[in-house]
Scaffold this motif. Sequence first.
Motif, short mmCIF file in Angstrom:
data_model
loop_
_atom_site.label_atom_id
_atom_site.label_comp_id
_atom_site.label_asym_id
_atom_site.label_seq_id
_atom_site.Cartn_x
_atom_site.Cartn_y
_atom_site.Cartn_z
N VAL A 248 0.85 -1.18 0.00
CA VAL A 248 0.00 0.00 0.00
C VAL A 248 0.89 1.23 0.00
N GLN A 249 0.63 2.15 -0.91
CA GLN A 249 1.34 3.41 -0.92
C GLN A 249 0.38 4.52 -0.51
N LEU A 250 0.86 5.42 0.34
CA LEU A 250 0.03 6.47 0.91
C LEU A 250 0.61 7.83 0.56
N VAL A 251 -0.23 8.73 0.06
CA VAL A 251 0.21 10.07 -0.31
C VAL A 251 -0.71 11.09 0.35
N GLU A 252 -0.13 11.90 1.24
CA GLU A 252 -0.89 12.92 1.94
C GLU A 252 -0.91 14.22 1.15
N SER A 253 -1.96 15.00 1.37
CA SER A 253 -2.06 16.33 0.79
C SER A 253 -2.95 17.18 1.69
N GLY A 254 -2.90 18.49 1.45
CA GLY A 254 -3.79 19.39 2.18
C GLY A 254 -3.14 20.17 3.31
N GLY A 255 -1.87 19.92 3.55
CA GLY A 255 -1.20 20.67 4.60
C GLY A 255 -0.97 22.12 4.18
N GLY A 256 -0.54 22.93 5.14
CA GLY A 256 -0.27 24.33 4.83
C GLY A 256 -0.19 25.17 6.09
N LEU A 257 -0.28 26.47 5.87
CA LEU A 257 -0.20 27.45 6.96
C LEU A 257 -1.60 27.98 7.25
N VAL A 258 -1.96 27.99 8.52
CA VAL A 258 -3.28 28.48 8.91
C VAL A 258 -3.15 29.22 10.23
N GLN A 259 -4.02 30.18 10.45
CA GLN A 259 -4.01 30.90 11.71
C GLN A 259 -4.70 30.09 12.81
#
Length: 125
Positions: free
Chosen positions: A2-13
């Motif tokens: 199984v390969q897993l790829v995350e997304s959606g991170g970033g900078l938030v207040q």
Amino acid sequence: QVQLVESGGGLVQAGGSLRLSCAASGRTFSSYSMGWFRQAPGKGREFVGVISWSATTTYYADSVKGRFTISRDNAKNTVYLQMNSLKPEDTAVYYCVAAKFWTSHMTTTTSYNYWGQGTQVTVSS
């Protein structure tokens, strides 16, 4: 495998929200329990939450309970982490994980067979 790829991170207040996604490869995604860990600078990996293969059971760390929600869409081979009311102490690299079996030790790193590369979440004060 199984390969897993995350997304959606970033900078938030602080007080804001983010939704992380984890796309999984492989035909057996729906049979795996899926979870999230995080690692802040200079600290070890910390359990965030986990969802069973059927989505009938979820379990969260006390530090995120009531603010974070894990969900999954087995048709899309994707698991999500909705993060609300974010705090500066939530700043970390967030890792998606997959476990073949549900055990009584789902808060430990050794219960998981596969890990993603991680996505950075930064919460400013």
